[in-house]
Design a protein around this motif. Sequence first.
Motif, PDB file in Angstrom:
ATOM      1  N   GLN A  60      84.062  24.818  34.160  1.00 26.54           N
ATOM      2  CA  GLN A  60      84.378  26.246  34.013  1.00 26.54           C
ATOM      3  C   GLN A  60      85.601  26.673  34.833  1.00 26.54           C
ATOM      4  O   GLN A  60      85.640  27.756  35.434  1.00 26.54           O
ATOM      5  CB  GLN A  60      83.171  27.121  34.401  1.00 26.54           C
ATOM      6  N   GLY A  61      86.587  25.816  34.886  1.00 31.23           N
ATOM      7  CA  GLY A  61      87.839  26.158  35.542  1.00 31.23           C
ATOM      8  C   GLY A  61      87.838  26.023  37.051  1.00 31.23           C
ATOM      9  O   GLY A  61      88.829  26.381  37.700  1.00 31.23           O
ATOM     10  N   LYS A  62      86.762  25.497  37.616  1.00 31.51           N
ATOM     11  CA  LYS A  62      86.668  25.403  39.075  1.00 31.51           C
ATOM     12  C   LYS A  62      86.942  23.979  39.562  1.00 31.51           C
ATOM     13  O   LYS A  62      86.645  22.999  38.885  1.00 31.51           O
ATOM     14  CB  LYS A  62      85.291  25.861  39.549  1.00 31.51           C
ATOM     15  N   VAL A 160      89.385  24.332  48.405  1.00 28.88           N
ATOM     16  CA  VAL A 160      89.471  25.080  47.156  1.00 28.88           C
ATOM     17  C   VAL A 160      89.316  26.572  47.445  1.00 28.88           C
ATOM     18  O   VAL A 160      88.831  26.970  48.503  1.00 28.88           O
ATOM     19  CB  VAL A 160      88.391  24.630  46.136  1.00 28.88           C
ATOM     20  N   ARG A 161      89.701  27.360  46.474  1.00 31.04           N
ATOM     21  CA  ARG A 161      89.556  28.811  46.572  1.00 31.04           C
ATOM     22  C   ARG A 161      89.184  29.360  45.200  1.00 31.04           C
ATOM     23  O   ARG A 161      89.855  29.091  44.215  1.00 31.04           O
ATOM     24  CB  ARG A 161      90.862  29.443  47.054  1.00 31.04           C
ATOM     25  N   SER A 162      88.092  30.099  45.154  1.00 31.56           N
ATOM     26  CA  SER A 162      87.666  30.777  43.934  1.00 31.56           C
ATOM     27  C   SER A 162      87.739  32.271  44.186  1.00 31.56           C
ATOM     28  O   SER A 162      87.035  32.797  45.054  1.00 31.56           O
ATOM     29  CB  SER A 162      86.241  30.362  43.555  1.00 31.56           C
ATOM     30  N   ASP A 163      88.581  32.949  43.453  1.00 28.40           N
ATOM     31  CA  ASP A 163      88.856  34.358  43.705  1.00 28.40           C
ATOM     32  C   ASP A 163      89.189  35.042  42.382  1.00 28.40           C
ATOM     33  O   ASP A 163      89.044  34.463  41.312  1.00 28.40           O
ATOM     34  CB  ASP A 163      90.034  34.475  44.684  1.00 28.40           C
ATOM     35  N   THR A 164      89.637  36.274  42.470  1.00 30.58           N
ATOM     36  CA  THR A 164      90.103  37.003  41.284  1.00 30.58           C
ATOM     37  C   THR A 164      91.463  37.609  41.582  1.00 30.58           C
ATOM     38  O   THR A 164      91.776  37.936  42.736  1.00 30.58           O
ATOM     39  CB  THR A 164      89.128  38.122  40.888  1.00 30.58           C
ATOM     40  N   THR A 165      92.270  37.758  40.555  1.00 28.20           N
ATOM     41  CA  THR A 165      93.585  38.376  40.712  1.00 28.20           C
ATOM     42  C   THR A 165      93.430  39.892  40.784  1.00 28.20           C
ATOM     43  O   THR A 165      92.335  40.431  40.620  1.00 28.20           O
ATOM     44  CB  THR A 165      94.499  38.014  39.529  1.00 28.20           C
ATOM     45  N   ASP A 166      94.537  40.589  41.025  1.00 24.34           N
ATOM     46  CA  ASP A 166      94.513  42.053  41.068  1.00 24.34           C
ATOM     47  C   ASP A 166      94.059  42.647  39.738  1.00 24.34           C
ATOM     48  O   ASP A 166      93.543  43.766  39.680  1.00 24.34           O
ATOM     49  CB  ASP A 166      95.912  42.590  41.419  1.00 24.34           C
ATOM     50  N   LYS A 167      94.257  41.871  38.657  1.00 25.97           N
ATOM     51  CA  LYS A 167      93.870  42.346  37.333  1.00 25.97           C
ATOM     52  C   LYS A 167      92.453  41.913  36.955  1.00 25.97           C
ATOM     53  O   LYS A 167      92.014  42.110  35.821  1.00 25.97           O
ATOM     54  CB  LYS A 167      94.863  41.838  36.287  1.00 25.97           C
ATOM     55  N   GLY A 168      91.778  41.305  37.926  1.00 26.10           N
ATOM     56  CA  GLY A 168      90.399  40.906  37.679  1.00 26.10           C
ATOM     57  C   GLY A 168      90.227  39.567  37.010  1.00 26.10           C
ATOM     58  O   GLY A 168      89.118  39.190  36.626  1.00 26.10           O
ATOM     59  N   PRO A 170      90.003  35.452  36.808  1.00 32.27           N
ATOM     60  CA  PRO A 170      89.566  34.407  37.748  1.00 32.27           C
ATOM     61  C   PRO A 170      90.744  33.618  38.300  1.00 32.27           C
ATOM     62  O   PRO A 170      91.693  33.308  37.578  1.00 32.27           O
ATOM     63  CB  PRO A 170      88.646  33.528  36.887  1.00 32.27           C
ATOM     64  N   LEU A 171      90.674  33.310  39.572  1.00 34.92           N
ATOM     65  CA  LEU A 171      91.732  32.559  40.236  1.00 34.92           C
ATOM     66  C   LEU A 171      91.094  31.379  40.957  1.00 34.92           C
ATOM     67  O   LEU A 171      90.342  31.562  41.917  1.00 34.92           O
ATOM     68  CB  LEU A 171      92.472  33.449  41.232  1.00 34.92           C
ATOM     69  N   ASN A 172      91.379  30.185  40.475  1.00 39.53           N
ATOM     70  CA  ASN A 172      90.836  28.973  41.094  1.00 39.53           C
ATOM     71  C   ASN A 172      91.983  28.082  41.548  1.00 39.53           C
ATOM     72  O   ASN A 172      92.819  27.679  40.734  1.00 39.53           O
ATOM     73  CB  ASN A 172      89.947  28.227  40.097  1.00 39.53           C
TER      74      ASN A 172
END
Length: 224
Positions: A60-62, A160-168, A170-172
Amino acid sequence: MKKVINAILVLCALGLLWVCYSSIMGPINFDKEKELREKDVIASLINIRKAQSEYRTQHQGKYTDNFDSLIDFVKNARIPYIIKEGVLSDEQLEKGLTEAKAEAIVRSGDAAAIAANGLAGFRRDTIWVNVKDTIFGHNFNADSLRYIPYSGGKQFEMAVRSDTTDKGQPLNLFEAKAAYETYLGGLDQQELINLKDVQTKLYKYCGLKVGDIESPNNNAGNWE
């Protein structure tokens, strides 16, 4: 007495020649050995990047920050591989035949439809193949992924880093790195200090690194 003085002068001259030679060849030898070692470290980082990229597609992109899970994935996971035989002609494409439609007709087993659409030699089969054999080759040692060459058994740092961008969105992100000290051990310490000083003044990482958990860089290496 004169012979003794002459001998001392000769020794002093030889000493000065050695100092001059060392001051010239020291940096040259350091750079040569550094380049040699970094080729192997870079190759290892590229292998980590390949493994992480495939891991991401199946999770799932992680990414993973754990070498045990990454190595297990390389050893045991499988990926789809499509066997392709035959290509669609321009005429077939103009008639609206697509890869998906052609595959569906062939899979139907309708001999008349297959013949009518000119698909007698058309085949699309998906088989599942081992990640290690497909991406790295049959003889690749997956356990070696974690170890930094020339380090005496030290492991790459991985995060690793799992986060979200300013636009919501997913950011991996992931990064793997090896500091100079880990793979340049045994070389001239003053040259190593000088190298680190230059990198620090340039605000660059003192070592080799792929990916970045602070800033997306498409998993580029800092040598690229």
